[in-house]
Design a protein around this motif. Sequence first.
Motif, PDB file in Angstrom:
ATOM      1  N   SER A  33      26.611  43.285  31.891  1.00 12.62           N
ATOM      2  CA  SER A  33      28.071  43.277  31.787  1.00 12.62           C
ATOM      3  C   SER A  33      28.673  43.865  33.054  1.00 12.62           C
ATOM      4  O   SER A  33      28.060  44.717  33.704  1.00 12.62           O
ATOM      5  N   TYR A  35      32.263  45.624  34.785  1.00 11.18           N
ATOM      6  CA  TYR A  35      33.494  46.345  34.489  1.00 11.18           C
ATOM      7  C   TYR A  35      34.211  46.687  35.787  1.00 11.18           C
ATOM      8  O   TYR A  35      33.589  46.854  36.830  1.00 11.18           O
ATOM      9  N   PHE A  45      36.668  45.751  30.845  1.00  8.31           N
ATOM     10  CA  PHE A  45      35.581  44.788  30.730  1.00  8.31           C
ATOM     11  C   PHE A  45      35.943  43.493  31.443  1.00  8.31           C
ATOM     12  O   PHE A  45      37.023  42.943  31.242  1.00  8.31           O
ATOM     13  N   GLU A  48      30.341  39.452  30.245  1.00 10.24           N
ATOM     14  CA  GLU A  48      28.953  39.729  29.902  1.00 10.24           C
ATOM     15  C   GLU A  48      28.141  38.462  30.040  1.00 10.24           C
ATOM     16  O   GLU A  48      28.592  37.377  29.658  1.00 10.24           O
ATOM     17  N   ARG A  55      28.720  35.156  27.853  1.00  9.44           N
ATOM     18  CA  ARG A  55      28.856  35.241  26.407  1.00  9.44           C
ATOM     19  C   ARG A  55      30.195  35.852  25.991  1.00  9.44           C
ATOM     20  O   ARG A  55      30.727  35.533  24.936  1.00  9.44           O
ATOM     21  N   ASN A  56      30.716  36.755  26.816  1.00 12.08           N
ATOM     22  CA  ASN A  56      31.997  37.368  26.539  1.00 12.08           C
ATOM     23  C   ASN A  56      32.793  37.473  27.833  1.00 12.08           C
ATOM     24  O   ASN A  56      32.213  37.616  28.919  1.00 12.08           O
ATOM     25  N   LYS A  57      34.103  37.456  27.692  1.00 11.38           N
ATOM     26  CA  LYS A  57      34.969  37.498  28.859  1.00 11.38           C
ATOM     27  C   LYS A  57      36.167  38.386  28.566  1.00 11.38           C
ATOM     28  O   LYS A  57      36.730  38.335  27.469  1.00 11.38           O
ATOM     29  N   GLY A  58      36.568  39.182  29.548  1.00 13.74           N
ATOM     30  CA  GLY A  58      37.756  40.018  29.428  1.00 13.74           C
ATOM     31  C   GLY A  58      38.986  39.284  29.927  1.00 13.74           C
ATOM     32  O   GLY A  58      38.948  38.079  30.209  1.00 13.74           O
TER      33      GLY A  58
END
Lengths: 116, 115
Positions: A33, A35, A45, A48, A55-58
């Motif tokens: 991830s 940051y 964030f 990731e 898989r994940n986005k801020g």
Amino acid sequence: KAGVTQTPRYLIKTRGQQVTLSCSPISGHRSVSWYQQTPGQGLQFLFEYFSETQRNKGNFPGRFSGRQFSNSRSEMNVSTLELGDSALYLCASSRMVTGDSYNEQFFGPGTRLTVL
Amino acid sequence: QKEVEQNSGPLSVPEGAIASLNCTYSDRGSQSFFWYRQYSGKSPELIMSIYSNGDKEDGRFTAQLNKASQYVSLLIRDSQPSDSATYLCAVNISPRKAAGNKLTFGGGTRVLVKP
């Protein structure tokens, strides 16, 4: 076991340029991830990566992007740099396997980016 | 409303005393919670993780989680001057294990331990 490593540690760029930061996770860790830390906004964030997939986005603009390689190493790229992109960029890795403490994240030393 | 809230401090405690840090979060679906310590100019260092309601102890540190009240705390017993740092509460707002990591951090509480 070696910790998370990040290169370079310090970087100075000018507005409009682009930059690539690198992160090597702890051996055996599959998730990486990213940051951004600034005095005004704190730790935020970015995204990731797991198994070479985001898989994940801020909530950051598309100028911020990343990728992960098959050996779990990751890079993040910031294009068309703005003054407000000056920050400490931190990478964190976690095992992401079953069992206790599966998603504990361990941070690298960070890359300090200054945009002039 | 911020998703993870902490008192910014500074929290001043005498050496040997107990430091009590609090954190509230807004997402009821959060499953995992972390405390990090960050010294000035350094990156965050993981102190504790907690996943279930109740207390979890590790050395001089105790984390407490109350999901019904959306509250997580950290106690530092026998505080030492070397504990002076900023303590960050982090919540993984991903709803389940398979959804991965998406940590949201509080603004941090600065702790000063005075000899």
